[in-house]
Design a protein around this motif. Structure first.
Motif, PDB file in Angstrom:
ATOM      1  N   VAL A  39       1.026  -1.260   0.141  1.00 54.54           N
ATOM      2  CA  VAL A  39       0.111  -0.077   0.025  1.00 54.54           C
ATOM      3  C   VAL A  39       0.855   1.189  -0.012  1.00 54.54           C
ATOM      4  CG1 VAL A  39      -1.851   1.398   1.142  1.00 54.54           C
ATOM      5  CG2 VAL A  39      -1.737  -1.192   1.320  1.00 54.54           C
ATOM      6  N   HIS A  40       0.808   1.992  -0.904  1.00 52.59           N
ATOM      7  CA  HIS A  40       1.574   3.313  -1.186  1.00 52.59           C
ATOM      8  C   HIS A  40       0.507   4.515  -1.024  1.00 52.59           C
ATOM      9  CE1 HIS A  40       3.257   6.637  -3.300  1.00 52.59           C
ATOM     10  NE2 HIS A  40       4.124   6.676  -2.500  1.00 52.59           N
ATOM     11  N   ILE A  41       0.617   5.539   0.115  1.00 52.61           N
ATOM     12  CA  ILE A  41      -0.175   6.359   0.522  1.00 52.61           C
ATOM     13  C   ILE A  41       0.740   7.593   0.645  1.00 52.61           C
ATOM     14  CG2 ILE A  41      -2.017   7.531   1.917  1.00 52.61           C
ATOM     15  CD1 ILE A  41      -2.765   4.792   2.969  1.00 52.61           C
ATOM     16  N   ARG A  42       0.895   8.606  -0.393  1.00 54.38           N
ATOM     17  CA  ARG A  42       1.936   9.736  -0.267  1.00 54.38           C
ATOM     18  C   ARG A  42       0.800  10.881   0.490  1.00 54.38           C
ATOM     19  NH1 ARG A  42       5.307  13.025  -4.645  1.00 54.38           N
ATOM     20  NH2 ARG A  42       5.984  14.191  -3.209  1.00 54.38           N
ATOM     21  N   TYR A  72      -8.190 -12.693  -2.655  1.00 58.71           N
ATOM     22  CA  TYR A  72      -6.877 -13.353  -2.591  1.00 58.71           C
ATOM     23  C   TYR A  72      -6.186 -13.889  -1.492  1.00 58.71           C
ATOM     24  CZ  TYR A  72      -7.081 -10.836  -6.953  1.00 58.71           C
ATOM     25  OH  TYR A  72      -7.596 -10.324  -8.165  1.00 58.71           O
ATOM     26  N   GLY A  73      -6.916 -13.891  -0.259  1.00 53.55           N
ATOM     27  CA  GLY A  73      -6.405 -14.324   1.023  1.00 53.55           C
ATOM     28  C   GLY A  73      -5.173 -13.960   1.687  1.00 53.55           C
ATOM     29  N   ALA A  74      -4.851 -12.433   1.298  1.00 51.26           N
ATOM     30  CA  ALA A  74      -3.770 -11.824   1.976  1.00 51.26           C
ATOM     31  C   ALA A  74      -3.840 -11.897   3.368  1.00 51.26           C
ATOM     32  CB  ALA A  74      -3.595 -10.277   1.545  1.00 51.26           C
ATOM     33  N   GLN A  75      -2.514 -11.775   4.045  1.00 49.02           N
ATOM     34  CA  GLN A  75      -2.122 -12.064   5.317  1.00 49.02           C
ATOM     35  C   GLN A  75      -1.418 -11.037   5.705  1.00 49.02           C
ATOM     36  OE1 GLN A  75      -2.534 -15.012   7.057  1.00 49.02           O
ATOM     37  NE2 GLN A  75      -3.952 -15.396   5.309  1.00 49.02           N
ATOM     38  N   HIS A  76      -1.058 -10.014   5.123  1.00 49.60           N
ATOM     39  CA  HIS A  76      -0.252  -8.899   5.586  1.00 49.60           C
ATOM     40  C   HIS A  76      -0.103  -7.418   4.545  1.00 49.60           C
ATOM     41  CE1 HIS A  76       3.311  -7.752   7.607  1.00 49.60           C
ATOM     42  NE2 HIS A  76       3.850  -6.933   6.489  1.00 49.60           N
ATOM     43  N   VAL A  77      -0.200  -6.474   5.238  1.00 48.62           N
ATOM     44  CA  VAL A  77      -0.161  -5.110   4.547  1.00 48.62           C
ATOM     45  C   VAL A  77       1.446  -4.551   4.715  1.00 48.62           C
ATOM     46  CG1 VAL A  77      -0.989  -2.968   4.372  1.00 48.62           C
ATOM     47  CG2 VAL A  77      -2.494  -4.854   4.798  1.00 48.62           C
ATOM     48  N   ALA A  78       2.100  -4.336   3.717  1.00 46.64           N
ATOM     49  CA  ALA A  78       3.292  -3.254   3.805  1.00 46.64           C
ATOM     50  C   ALA A  78       2.982  -2.205   3.243  1.00 46.64           C
ATOM     51  CB  ALA A  78       4.344  -4.161   2.620  1.00 46.64           C
ATOM     52  N   LEU A  79       2.980  -1.291   4.432  1.00 42.54           N
ATOM     53  CA  LEU A  79       2.897   0.273   3.945  1.00 42.54           C
ATOM     54  C   LEU A  79       3.908   1.138   3.688  1.00 42.54           C
ATOM     55  CD1 LEU A  79       0.627   2.631   4.215  1.00 42.54           C
ATOM     56  CD2 LEU A  79       1.066   2.443   6.566  1.00 42.54           C
ATOM     57  N   SER A  80       3.749   1.948   2.628  1.00 44.60           N
ATOM     58  CA  SER A  80       4.604   2.899   2.167  1.00 44.60           C
ATOM     59  C   SER A  80       4.143   4.145   2.415  1.00 44.60           C
ATOM     60  CB  SER A  80       5.264   2.661   1.074  1.00 44.60           C
ATOM     61  OG  SER A  80       5.818   3.789   0.402  1.00 44.60           O
TER      62      SER A  80
END
Length: 186
Positions: A9-12, A46-54
């Motif tokens: 996830v990219h939130i600027r 999609y069964g995601a397990q994790h969020v990587a935030l930028s």
């Protein structure tokens, strides 16, 4: 530790939002809830397990953490979160980052290193929620596609196609209507 599958996830915020509000060629910044709606759709599908935030804004990290906790409390997806831990104060300005570096008002190495670390974090993910009006989001999506050998699922919350805006020969007022059907592979 990033659990897989992971959503990048990219939130600027920062200078991008200030200048977008003053321009008719830049899309306005979106709120965290719009990004999280895309995250929760992808997690479900999609069964995601994790969020990587930028992000360049520490308050966004707190908002995303709160949204993830609320979703889990309601019985939705239980997603872990990672974000690069560094002082984001260098980004806290209405003045373009590039101009601050040129004027020696910001440390170019800190900005470049944090951007590269965030980009590498996003590139290791399996899907992306961001804005395709952002160079960072487009670059992260490109690196994901190269690593995977195919285009990953993505959601562009600004509703714009790849390479939007006047610098690509398009205007926010006259975008190709059919392009809006191509902005999400989620």
């Amino acid at each position: 530790q990033m659990r897989k599958p992971a959503i990048g996830v990219h939130i600027r915020r920062g200078d991008a939002c200030v200048h977008a509000a003053q321009s008719n060629t830049r899309p306005l910044c979106r709120g965290v809830p719009e990004y999280m709606a895309g995250v929760f759709r992808m997690a479900s599908r999609y069964g995601a397990q994790h969020v990587a935030l930028s992000t360049d804004d520490a308050s966004v990290v707190e908002e995303v953490e709160a949204a993830l906790q609320e979703e889990a409390r309601r019985g939705g997806a239980e997603l872990s979160l990672s974000a690069m831990r560094f002082g984001r104060g260098v980004f806290d300005s209405a003045w373009f980052i590039e101009h601050r570096v040129e004027a020696a008002a910001a440390d170019a190495s800190v900005i470049a290193e944090s951007m590269l670390l965030d980009l590498l974090l996003l590139a290791e993910c399996d899907m992306l929620v961001g804005t395709l009006s952002s160079q960072m989001s487009r670059l992260a999506l490109s690196l994901m596609a190269i690593r995977r050998g195919s285009m990953p699922p993505f959601d562009s919350v600004d509703g714009l196609p790849w390479g939007c805006c006047t610098w690509a020969g398009e205007s926010l007022n006259t975008s190709d209507p059919a392009a809006f059907n191509r902005i999400s592979l989620a």
